[in-house]
Motif scaffolding. Structure first.
Motif, mmCIF file in Angstrom:
data_model
loop_
_atom_site.group_PDB
_atom_site.id
_atom_site.type_symbol
_atom_site.label_atom_id
_atom_site.label_comp_id
_atom_site.label_asym_id
_atom_site.label_seq_id
_atom_site.Cartn_x
_atom_site.Cartn_y
_atom_site.Cartn_z
ATOM 1 N N ARG A 71 0.814 -1.208 0.000
ATOM 2 C CA ARG A 71 0.000 0.000 0.000
ATOM 3 C C ARG A 71 0.852 1.265 0.000
ATOM 4 N NH1 ARG A 71 -2.640 -0.650 -2.471
ATOM 5 N NH2 ARG A 71 -4.059 -2.167 -1.614
ATOM 6 N N GLU A 75 -0.893 1.060 -5.844
ATOM 7 C CA GLU A 75 -2.341 1.070 -5.660
ATOM 8 C C GLU A 75 -2.956 -0.261 -6.091
ATOM 9 O OE1 GLU A 75 -3.931 4.407 -7.750
ATOM 10 O OE2 GLU A 75 -2.891 5.879 -6.526
ATOM 11 N N GLY A 97 -5.579 -1.226 4.378
ATOM 12 C CA GLY A 97 -5.761 -0.860 2.983
ATOM 13 C C GLY A 97 -6.175 -1.990 2.073
ATOM 14 N N ASP A 99 -8.624 -4.481 0.069
ATOM 15 C CA ASP A 99 -9.880 -4.169 -0.612
ATOM 16 C C ASP A 99 -10.977 -5.175 -0.297
ATOM 17 O OD1 ASP A 99 -9.159 -1.890 -2.748
ATOM 18 O OD2 ASP A 99 -7.471 -3.243 -2.520
ATOM 19 N N SER A 161 -4.863 4.091 -1.299
ATOM 20 C CA SER A 161 -5.277 2.733 -1.640
ATOM 21 C C SER A 161 -6.493 2.841 -2.550
ATOM 22 C CB SER A 161 -5.630 1.948 -0.377
ATOM 23 O OG SER A 161 -6.853 2.429 0.178
#
Length: 238
Positions: A71, A75, A97, A99, A161
């Protein structure tokens, strides 16, 4: 092959990693394997990846530490695949960070669905497509959607992020509008992502630490008690 989604799969359990890599390859993904964080770092220096599937409990550097490294440098979306399924573990992963977070054992079909959701979200957040060139200027900051970049008034870039980027874009594109947690989850992640309400608060907290002069007394992203969050101040769209 050109156009294939390139996945980095990091897991020390070969009995899980190798069959999963084979399954993902059959689904049309290009997969590179790594057995630990050290090997993953080397592989990332040699290849570009679209998404990382990352175990947490590994010998040596654990997945949480490696996610923090990823992170700070990139990205690239990260999905944790972990046997640690407690809510606190998931929250910590999201705070770093990540997802998404999926608990072992999991269905490979569900994992593929999660991958597609994350990629769709990170590539086409809020209907603003990469390359469309939308630029938001606010409170001395500039967000460029074609580059997915955030810079301050001196042009210094601040890494975001993919989750932070989506959250900030959601607020900017609806500046002055109070958005509750459910709305922000639907806009940025979609309910099919199985997100947590706490994830919204965590993303907001991280964004404030990056863009607010005083994160404890925010002037840009304000909390509306009993309502949610609002992007305050003037926003200029170019």
């Amino acid at each position: 092959m050109p156009g294939q989604t390139h996945i980095l799969l990091v897991d020390d359990e070969a009995t899980l990693r190798e069959p999963l890599a084979e399954y993902l390859a059959k689904q049309g993904f290009r997969v590179q394997q790594a057995s630990d964080a050290s090997q993953a770092r080397s592989v990332m220096n040699a290849f570009n990846f679209d998404i990382i599937l990352l175990d947490i409990m590994m010998p040596g550097e654990d997945g949480l530490s490696f996610c923090r490294h990823v992170r700070e440098k990139t990205e690239i979306p990260v999905i944790f695949i972990s046997a640690k399924g407690e809510e606190l573990d998931r929250i910590v992963g999201l705070e770093l960070g990540a997802d998404d977070y999926i608990t072992k054992p999991f269905s490979p079909r569900e994992l593929v669905a999660r991958i597609k959701v994350v990629l769709r979200r990170t590539n086409n957040g809020n209907g603003v497509k990469p390359g469309s060139g939308a630029i938001y200027q606010f409170s001395g900051w500039t967000l460029k959607t074609d580059q997915r970049s955030l810079t301050d008034n001196e042009g210094v870039s601040v890494p975001l992020s993919s989750g932070e980027y989506q959250m900030l874009l959601a607020l900017l594109s609806r500046a002055g509008q109070v958005l509750n947690r459910d709305q922000l989850l639907d806009i940025t992640q979609g309910r099919e992502a199985h997100a947590f309400d706490r994830a919204v608060d965590n993303q907001i907290s991280r964004l404030r630490r990056k863009i607010e002069v005083d994160p404890k007394n925010p002037e840009i992203i304000k909390t509306v008690w009993g309502g949610g969050y609002v992007l305050a101040g003037d926003v200029k769209t170019l």
